[in-house]
Design a protein around this motif. Structure first.
Motif, PDB file in Angstrom:
ATOM      1  N   ASP A  63       0.801  -1.229   0.000  1.00  0.00           N
ATOM      2  CA  ASP A  63       0.000   0.000   0.000  1.00  0.00           C
ATOM      3  C   ASP A  63       0.834   1.280   0.000  1.00  0.00           C
ATOM      4  OD1 ASP A  63      -2.674  -1.087  -0.022  1.00  0.00           O
ATOM      5  OD2 ASP A  63      -2.281  -1.790   1.994  1.00  0.00           O
ATOM      6  N   GLN A  64       1.893   1.281  -0.796  1.00  0.00           N
ATOM      7  CA  GLN A  64       2.713   2.477  -0.914  1.00  0.00           C
ATOM      8  C   GLN A  64       2.596   3.147  -2.282  1.00  0.00           C
ATOM      9  OE1 GLN A  64       6.652   2.205   1.399  1.00  0.00           O
ATOM     10  NE2 GLN A  64       6.333   0.094   0.741  1.00  0.00           N
ATOM     11  N   GLU A  65       1.758   2.594  -3.143  1.00  0.00           N
ATOM     12  CA  GLU A  65       1.635   3.153  -4.493  1.00  0.00           C
ATOM     13  C   GLU A  65       1.122   4.587  -4.488  1.00  0.00           C
ATOM     14  OE1 GLU A  65       1.057  -0.082  -8.077  1.00  0.00           O
ATOM     15  OE2 GLU A  65      -0.698   0.852  -7.198  1.00  0.00           O
ATOM     16  N   ASP A  66       0.110   4.873  -3.684  1.00  0.00           N
ATOM     17  CA  ASP A  66      -0.458   6.218  -3.694  1.00  0.00           C
ATOM     18  C   ASP A  66       0.578   7.261  -3.295  1.00  0.00           C
ATOM     19  OD1 ASP A  66      -2.880   5.201  -4.475  1.00  0.00           O
ATOM     20  OD2 ASP A  66      -3.788   5.266  -2.481  1.00  0.00           O
ATOM     21  N   ARG A  67       1.363   6.945  -2.294  1.00  0.00           N
ATOM     22  CA  ARG A  67       2.422   7.866  -1.868  1.00  0.00           C
ATOM     23  C   ARG A  67       3.461   8.035  -2.965  1.00  0.00           C
ATOM     24  NH1 ARG A  67       4.171  12.408   0.014  1.00  0.00           N
ATOM     25  NH2 ARG A  67       6.220  12.306   1.026  1.00  0.00           N
ATOM     26  N   LEU A  68       3.812   6.951  -3.632  1.00  0.00           N
ATOM     27  CA  LEU A  68       4.781   7.033  -4.718  1.00  0.00           C
ATOM     28  C   LEU A  68       4.250   7.904  -5.849  1.00  0.00           C
ATOM     29  CD1 LEU A  68       7.447   6.236  -5.985  1.00  0.00           C
ATOM     30  CD2 LEU A  68       6.393   4.082  -6.743  1.00  0.00           C
ATOM     31  N   VAL A  69       2.977   7.758  -6.188  1.00  0.00           N
ATOM     32  CA  VAL A  69       2.380   8.584  -7.242  1.00  0.00           C
ATOM     33  C   VAL A  69       2.432  10.065  -6.859  1.00  0.00           C
ATOM     34  CG1 VAL A  69       0.223   9.154  -8.412  1.00  0.00           C
ATOM     35  CG2 VAL A  69       0.928   6.773  -8.198  1.00  0.00           C
ATOM     36  N   GLU A  70       2.171  10.367  -5.593  1.00  0.00           N
ATOM     37  CA  GLU A  70       2.246  11.756  -5.135  1.00  0.00           C
ATOM     38  C   GLU A  70       3.644  12.336  -5.341  1.00  0.00           C
ATOM     39  OE1 GLU A  70       1.097  11.946  -1.086  1.00  0.00           O
ATOM     40  OE2 GLU A  70      -0.965  11.278  -1.432  1.00  0.00           O
ATOM     41  N   LEU A  71       4.643  11.563  -4.969  1.00  0.00           N
ATOM     42  CA  LEU A  71       6.022  12.030  -5.120  1.00  0.00           C
ATOM     43  C   LEU A  71       6.397  12.196  -6.591  1.00  0.00           C
ATOM     44  CD1 LEU A  71       7.772   9.827  -2.397  1.00  0.00           C
ATOM     45  CD2 LEU A  71       7.293  12.290  -2.265  1.00  0.00           C
ATOM     46  N   ALA A  90      -3.927  17.449 -21.419  1.00  0.00           N
ATOM     47  CA  ALA A  90      -2.755  16.654 -21.793  1.00  0.00           C
ATOM     48  C   ALA A  90      -1.879  16.384 -20.569  1.00  0.00           C
ATOM     49  CB  ALA A  90      -1.949  17.379 -22.865  1.00  0.00           C
ATOM     50  N   GLY A  91      -1.741  17.397 -19.719  1.00  0.00           N
ATOM     51  CA  GLY A  91      -0.946  17.219 -18.510  1.00  0.00           C
ATOM     52  C   GLY A  91      -1.567  16.202 -17.566  1.00  0.00           C
ATOM     53  N   ARG A  92      -2.889  16.257 -17.414  1.00  0.00           N
ATOM     54  CA  ARG A  92      -3.566  15.291 -16.541  1.00  0.00           C
ATOM     55  C   ARG A  92      -3.438  13.878 -17.083  1.00  0.00           C
ATOM     56  NH1 ARG A  92      -7.302  19.527 -16.402  1.00  0.00           N
ATOM     57  NH2 ARG A  92      -8.640  18.509 -17.957  1.00  0.00           N
ATOM     58  N   ASP A  93      -3.559  13.731 -18.393  1.00  0.00           N
ATOM     59  CA  ASP A  93      -3.412  12.408 -19.000  1.00  0.00           C
ATOM     60  C   ASP A  93      -2.018  11.846 -18.727  1.00  0.00           C
ATOM     61  OD1 ASP A  93      -5.973  12.511 -19.950  1.00  0.00           O
ATOM     62  OD2 ASP A  93      -5.416  13.078 -22.001  1.00  0.00           O
ATOM     63  N   PHE A  94      -1.016  12.706 -18.836  1.00  0.00           N
ATOM     64  CA  PHE A  94       0.349  12.248 -18.574  1.00  0.00           C
ATOM     65  C   PHE A  94       0.503  11.816 -17.118  1.00  0.00           C
ATOM     66  CE2 PHE A  94       4.684  12.938 -17.119  1.00  0.00           C
ATOM     67  CZ  PHE A  94       5.408  12.209 -18.042  1.00  0.00           C
ATOM     68  N   LEU A  95      -0.017  12.634 -16.206  1.00  0.00           N
ATOM     69  CA  LEU A  95       0.122  12.321 -14.788  1.00  0.00           C
ATOM     70  C   LEU A  95      -0.675  11.079 -14.397  1.00  0.00           C
ATOM     71  CD1 LEU A  95      -0.006  15.916 -13.267  1.00  0.00           C
ATOM     72  CD2 LEU A  95       2.014  14.477 -13.679  1.00  0.00           C
ATOM     73  N   ASP A  96      -1.776  10.822 -15.090  1.00  0.00           N
ATOM     74  CA  ASP A  96      -2.560   9.618 -14.799  1.00  0.00           C
ATOM     75  C   ASP A  96      -1.752   8.350 -15.051  1.00  0.00           C
ATOM     76  OD1 ASP A  96      -4.786  11.007 -13.980  1.00  0.00           O
ATOM     77  OD2 ASP A  96      -5.829  10.840 -15.905  1.00  0.00           O
ATOM     78  N   GLY A  97      -0.827   8.420 -15.986  1.00  0.00           N
ATOM     79  CA  GLY A  97      -0.019   7.244 -16.308  1.00  0.00           C
ATOM     80  C   GLY A  97       1.398   7.325 -15.796  1.00  0.00           C
ATOM     81  N   ILE A  98       1.637   8.209 -14.828  1.00  0.00           N
ATOM     82  CA  ILE A  98       3.022   8.468 -14.429  1.00  0.00           C
ATOM     83  C   ILE A  98       3.670   7.274 -13.724  1.00  0.00           C
ATOM     84  CG2 ILE A  98       2.559   9.474 -12.137  1.00  0.00           C
ATOM     85  CD1 ILE A  98       4.688  11.636 -12.919  1.00  0.00           C
ATOM     86  N   LEU A  99       2.885   6.489 -13.009  1.00  0.00           N
ATOM     87  CA  LEU A  99       3.483   5.344 -12.313  1.00  0.00           C
ATOM     88  C   LEU A  99       4.027   4.323 -13.311  1.00  0.00           C
ATOM     89  CD1 LEU A  99       4.045   4.035  -9.565  1.00  0.00           C
ATOM     90  CD2 LEU A  99       1.833   2.886  -9.758  1.00  0.00           C
TER      91      LEU A  99
END
Length: 244
Positions: free
Chosen positions: A147-155, A215-224
């Motif tokens: 359960d560390q994915e959400d924190r990683l996405v934030e960073l 476009a920025g939101r789409d990129f961030l949605d797939g950032i992980l």
């Protein structure tokens, strides 16, 4: 000794039907031979037609039946599974019982069962390390199961949208990869995000801010997924919980 069926008849792991057929044929066995082997070694009676049905993909074995089938075919359970995605599937691939794995990682059986059923991780760092070792987990899977994915996405989001240099260390605490590899991955994410924003601004005229934001939101949605592709290879499968 009979195979335990406490996993429940409805809980069926992902099954590689083609691999089961290939392994059986390589041993020169018929469906009847396999059914007899399961009964003789594991005390579980099956019709040859059931084995044939598994190979055709019409039905699939339960967890207990999968373990028995692997024994009858002289193979590891992992050879009869697809690529594992959930915590349970990683355990099944190694043929471990829940109680055995719980003991290895120093967790009570009920606590581990809750985790495998999709509950949140409540273990310690030492238990997380033991889990990774016991199941040979790739780093992306370990982070997901603890359960560390959400924190990683934030960073990662902050690194892409602000100054990436300040996030090498905190990202490294969650994903202990070589510093140089992390720095390169974060810099690339930062540059690609800003390039995406700039390209959207230049393409869309008067509606540029809205288009750039999308476009920025789409990129961030797939950032992980982009981070793992750059830093540690392919990302694991979609988060669909660890239950059946």
């Amino acid at each position: 000794m009979p195979v335990s069926t406490d996993d429940g008849e409805a809980r069926r792991p992902p099954f590689n039907a083609a691999a089961a057929r290939r392994l059986r044929e390589a041993l020169g066995m018929t469906h009847a031979h396999v059914a007899y082997g399961i009964w003789a070694a594991y005390g579980k009676r099956l019709e040859p037609a059931t084995v044939a049905s598994w190979e055709l993909g019409e039905t699939s074995p339960t967890e207990a039946e999968l373990a028995a089938l692997a024994g009858a075919l002289w193979c590891a359970p992992a050879e009869l599974l697809g690529a594992p995605e959930t915590l349970r599937e990683y355990r099944l691939a190694l043929g471990l019982a829940p109680a055995d794995l719980a003991r290895r990682i120093g967790m009570d059986v009920a606590g581990y069962g809750h985790l495998e059923a999709g509950g949140r991780w409540r273990g310690t760092d030492r238990q997380a390390a033991a889990l990774a070792e016991a199941l040979a987990l790739p780093l992306p899977a370990l982070i997901r199961f603890t359960d560390q994915e959400d924190r990683l996405v934030e960073l990662l989001t902050s690194a892409a949208t602000t100054r990436w240099q300040g996030y090498v260390r905190p990202v490294g605490k969650l994903a202990p990869l070589p510093k140089e590899r992390l720095a390169t991955a974060l810099q690339e994410l930062h540059e690609e995000y800003h390039a995406t924003m700039a390209a959207s601004l230049s393409w869309t005229g008067g509606r540029a801010p809205d288009e750039a934001g999308r476009a920025g939101r789409d990129f961030l949605d797939g950032i992980l997924a982009e981070f793992w592709r750059r830093a540690d290879g392919p990302t694991p499968g979609p988060r669909d919980g660890d239950g059946p």
